[in-house]
Design an enzyme around this catalytic site. Structure first.
Site, mmCIF file in Angstrom:
data_model
loop_
_atom_site.group_PDB
_atom_site.id
_atom_site.type_symbol
_atom_site.label_atom_id
_atom_site.label_comp_id
_atom_site.label_asym_id
_atom_site.label_seq_id
_atom_site.Cartn_x
_atom_site.Cartn_y
_atom_site.Cartn_z
ATOM 1 N N LYS A 14 -4.733 6.979 -2.404
ATOM 2 C CA LYS A 14 -5.105 8.396 -2.221
ATOM 3 C C LYS A 14 -4.214 9.073 -1.163
ATOM 4 O O LYS A 14 -3.682 10.150 -1.404
ATOM 5 C CB LYS A 14 -6.582 8.525 -1.806
ATOM 6 C CG LYS A 14 -7.558 8.002 -2.846
ATOM 7 C CD LYS A 14 -9.006 8.217 -2.422
ATOM 8 C CE LYS A 14 -9.462 7.400 -1.234
ATOM 9 N NZ LYS A 14 -9.494 5.938 -1.453
ATOM 10 N N ARG A 90 -17.714 11.752 -1.917
ATOM 11 C CA ARG A 90 -17.833 10.302 -1.923
ATOM 12 C C ARG A 90 -19.118 9.831 -2.608
ATOM 13 O O ARG A 90 -19.361 8.656 -2.759
ATOM 14 C CB ARG A 90 -17.874 9.876 -0.473
ATOM 15 C CG ARG A 90 -17.462 8.488 -0.224
ATOM 16 C CD ARG A 90 -16.019 8.474 0.090
ATOM 17 N NE ARG A 90 -15.551 7.206 0.553
ATOM 18 C CZ ARG A 90 -14.335 7.045 1.037
ATOM 19 N NH1 ARG A 90 -13.502 8.042 1.130
ATOM 20 N NH2 ARG A 90 -13.936 5.852 1.415
ATOM 21 N N ARG A 129 -1.898 -3.959 4.723
ATOM 22 C CA ARG A 129 -1.903 -2.843 5.668
ATOM 23 C C ARG A 129 -2.616 -3.235 6.968
ATOM 24 O O ARG A 129 -2.241 -2.811 8.053
ATOM 25 C CB ARG A 129 -2.586 -1.626 5.045
ATOM 26 C CG ARG A 129 -2.438 -0.390 5.929
ATOM 27 C CD ARG A 129 -3.098 0.830 5.357
ATOM 28 N NE ARG A 129 -4.532 0.641 5.263
ATOM 29 C CZ ARG A 129 -5.357 1.461 4.625
ATOM 30 N NH1 ARG A 129 -4.867 2.518 4.003
ATOM 31 N NH2 ARG A 129 -6.642 1.223 4.593
ATOM 32 N N ARG A 135 -6.878 -0.429 11.709
ATOM 33 C CA ARG A 135 -8.155 0.108 11.203
ATOM 34 C C ARG A 135 -9.223 -0.977 11.237
ATOM 35 O O ARG A 135 -9.004 -2.095 10.780
ATOM 36 C CB ARG A 135 -7.963 0.646 9.762
ATOM 37 C CG ARG A 135 -7.448 2.066 9.749
ATOM 38 C CD ARG A 135 -7.190 2.595 8.358
ATOM 39 N NE ARG A 135 -8.346 2.575 7.470
ATOM 40 C CZ ARG A 135 -8.415 3.282 6.348
ATOM 41 N NH1 ARG A 135 -7.408 4.070 5.994
ATOM 42 N NH2 ARG A 135 -9.483 3.205 5.577
ATOM 43 N N ARG A 146 -16.572 -2.299 1.245
ATOM 44 C CA ARG A 146 -16.091 -0.963 0.840
ATOM 45 C C ARG A 146 -15.988 -0.876 -0.684
ATOM 46 O O ARG A 146 -16.321 0.164 -1.276
ATOM 47 C CB ARG A 146 -14.711 -0.682 1.471
ATOM 48 C CG ARG A 146 -14.777 -0.373 2.953
ATOM 49 C CD ARG A 146 -13.463 -0.626 3.659
ATOM 50 N NE ARG A 146 -12.410 0.317 3.300
ATOM 51 C CZ ARG A 146 -11.119 0.122 3.576
ATOM 52 N NH1 ARG A 146 -10.729 -0.987 4.187
ATOM 53 N NH2 ARG A 146 -10.232 1.033 3.241
HETATM 54 P P1 AP5 Z 1 -3.344 4.380 0.775
HETATM 55 O O1 AP5 Z 1 -2.483 5.448 0.243
HETATM 56 O O2 AP5 Z 1 -3.650 4.352 2.221
HETATM 57 O O3 AP5 Z 1 -4.706 4.290 -0.060
HETATM 58 P P2 AP5 Z 1 -6.079 5.036 0.150
HETATM 59 O O4 AP5 Z 1 -6.697 5.154 -1.187
HETATM 60 O O5 AP5 Z 1 -5.868 6.267 0.952
HETATM 61 O O6 AP5 Z 1 -6.823 3.925 0.986
HETATM 62 P P3 AP5 Z 1 -7.866 4.075 2.168
HETATM 63 O O7 AP5 Z 1 -8.001 2.721 2.785
HETATM 64 O O8 AP5 Z 1 -7.513 5.204 3.067
HETATM 65 O O9 AP5 Z 1 -9.148 4.427 1.338
HETATM 66 P P4 AP5 Z 1 -10.630 4.507 1.745
HETATM 67 O O10 AP5 Z 1 -11.213 5.317 0.690
HETATM 68 O O11 AP5 Z 1 -11.247 3.186 1.989
HETATM 69 O O12 AP5 Z 1 -10.547 5.144 3.213
HETATM 70 P P5 AP5 Z 1 -10.959 6.548 3.824
HETATM 71 O O13 AP5 Z 1 -10.057 6.773 4.948
HETATM 72 O O14 AP5 Z 1 -11.093 7.591 2.790
HETATM 73 O O15 AP5 Z 1 -2.684 2.996 0.328
HETATM 74 C C1 AP5 Z 1 -3.208 1.749 0.775
HETATM 75 C C2 AP5 Z 1 -2.049 0.810 1.125
HETATM 76 O O16 AP5 Z 1 -1.328 0.486 -0.067
HETATM 77 C C3 AP5 Z 1 -1.024 1.414 2.082
HETATM 78 O O17 AP5 Z 1 -0.554 0.425 2.951
HETATM 79 C C4 AP5 Z 1 0.089 1.927 1.157
HETATM 80 O O18 AP5 Z 1 1.341 1.937 1.777
HETATM 81 C C5 AP5 Z 1 0.036 0.910 0.020
HETATM 82 N N1 AP5 Z 1 0.392 1.473 -1.295
HETATM 83 C C6 AP5 Z 1 0.107 2.721 -1.779
HETATM 84 N N2 AP5 Z 1 0.560 2.864 -3.040
HETATM 85 C C7 AP5 Z 1 1.116 1.684 -3.385
HETATM 86 C C8 AP5 Z 1 1.749 1.212 -4.568
HETATM 87 N N3 AP5 Z 1 1.901 1.973 -5.658
HETATM 88 N N4 AP5 Z 1 2.197 -0.080 -4.583
HETATM 89 C C9 AP5 Z 1 2.048 -0.875 -3.477
HETATM 90 N N5 AP5 Z 1 1.478 -0.464 -2.315
HETATM 91 C C10 AP5 Z 1 1.006 0.784 -2.262
HETATM 92 O O19 AP5 Z 1 -12.419 6.229 4.363
HETATM 93 C C11 AP5 Z 1 -12.638 5.277 5.369
HETATM 94 C C12 AP5 Z 1 -14.104 5.241 5.741
HETATM 95 O O20 AP5 Z 1 -14.475 6.510 6.305
HETATM 96 C C13 AP5 Z 1 -15.089 5.039 4.587
HETATM 97 O O21 AP5 Z 1 -15.286 3.674 4.287
HETATM 98 C C14 AP5 Z 1 -16.352 5.700 5.139
HETATM 99 O O22 AP5 Z 1 -16.974 4.874 6.067
HETATM 100 C C15 AP5 Z 1 -15.778 6.884 5.893
HETATM 101 N N6 AP5 Z 1 -15.683 8.088 5.043
HETATM 102 C C16 AP5 Z 1 -14.536 8.730 4.669
HETATM 103 N N7 AP5 Z 1 -14.828 9.790 3.882
HETATM 104 C C17 AP5 Z 1 -16.188 9.809 3.777
HETATM 105 C C18 AP5 Z 1 -17.096 10.666 3.087
HETATM 106 N N8 AP5 Z 1 -16.654 11.703 2.358
HETATM 107 N N9 AP5 Z 1 -18.412 10.383 3.176
HETATM 108 C C19 AP5 Z 1 -18.884 9.356 3.902
HETATM 109 N N10 AP5 Z 1 -18.062 8.491 4.578
HETATM 110 C C20 AP5 Z 1 -16.737 8.732 4.513
HETATM 111 MG MG MG Z 2 -6.627 6.999 2.791
#
Ligand code: AP5
Ligand code: MG
Length: 193
Positions: A14, A90, A129, A135, A146
């Site tokens: 994402k 979410r 990562r 993180r 997750r």
């Molecule tokens: P990356 O691009 O970082 O993926 P991502 O989908 O953004 O992963 P996140 O870990 O950020 O997702 P998440 O949904 O768990 O976290 P969020 O911050 O939203 O890519 C991942 C890795 O892969 C990177 O190292 C990248 O370089 C690599 N990569 C990318 N594309 C690739 C490819 N094609 N091939 C190989 N490698 C690749 O949420 C975190 C926490 O916050 C949640 O668990 C929750 O507790 C809270 N939270 C956030 N939003 C809410 C909400 N709306 N409501 C309630 N709680 C929330």
């Molecule tokens: Mg992210």
């Protein structure tokens, strides 16, 4: 005006794809995860509370998310600037609240992009990562939690937008450029309609 949601399991890309979408389509990136991590880094009251949920792999309460996000959405869309929402909505309650807000400010969600990636690949990406990210949720135990929370709470958001005909499933496996090509095609098709 483009208002896009990018959705999918933890590690699906994402954040990575949002950066490319922002550059090409000149949108403002609103990532609830990034906003929460900024609060954690500042040791704010909200950040300290949020961290207790995030480090266990749980969602933080909806109210906290709205407090930090609704003002930002209103602000960004005021001057007809489009947005990309990353990590929000979410759950179905957040989707309903988003649509209520969009109606109130006379805007519309254009499309939900759902990035589909195999579970093994998600785990590999996040473990890798975790070696450098700092993180608190990039460890195997929390990653598994997750993924469970995603299946149970977040996956139903797809149906919500499918029912509105505002949904595109995108194969999220392959190189970053290949995936971005698929996303661009989906966005361009939507905006032509
Ligand atoms: P990356 O691009 O970082 O993926 P991502 O989908 O953004 O992963 P996140 O870990 O950020 O997702 P998440 O949904 O768990 O976290 P969020 O911050 O939203 O890519 C991942 C890795 O892969 C990177 O190292 C990248 O370089 C690599 N990569 C990318 N594309 C690739 C490819 N094609 N091939 C190989 N490698 C690749 O949420 C975190 C926490 O916050 C949640 O668990 C929750 O507790 C809270 N939270 C956030 N939003 C809410 C909400 N709306 N409501 C309630 N709680 C929330
Ligand atoms: Mg992210």
């Amino acid at each position: 005006m483009l208002n896009i949601i990018i959705c999918g399991a933890p590690g699906c890309g994402k954040g990575t794809q949002s950066d490319l979408i922002v550059e090409k389509y000149k949108l403002k990136h609103l990532s609830t995860g990034d906003l929460l991590r900024a609060e954690i880094a500042n040791r704010s009251e909200l950040g300290v509370e949020a961290e207790s949920y995030i480090s266990k792999g749980n969602l933080v309460p909806d109210k906290m998310i709205f407090d930090i996000l609704s003002k930002a959405i209103e602000e960004q869309t005021k001057n007809n600037k489009g947005i990309i929402l990353d990590g929000f909505p979410r759950n179905v309650e957040q989707a309903q609240a988003l649509e209520t807000l969009m109606t109130k400010i006379n805007k519309e969600t254009s499309l939900l992009i759902d990035l589909k990636v195999d579970n093994d690949e998600l785990i590999n990406r996040l473990i890798k990562r975790g070696e450098t990210s700092g993180r608190s949720d990039d460890n195997l135990q929390t990653i598994k939690k997750r993924l469970e929370v995603y299946e149970c709470k977040t996956a139903p958001v797809s149906d919500f937008y499918k029912n509105k005909n505002k949904y595109a499933a995108i194969n999220g496996m392959g190189t970053i450029e290949e995936i971005f090509g698929r996303i661009s095609t989906a966005i361009d098709t939507t905006t032509k309609i």
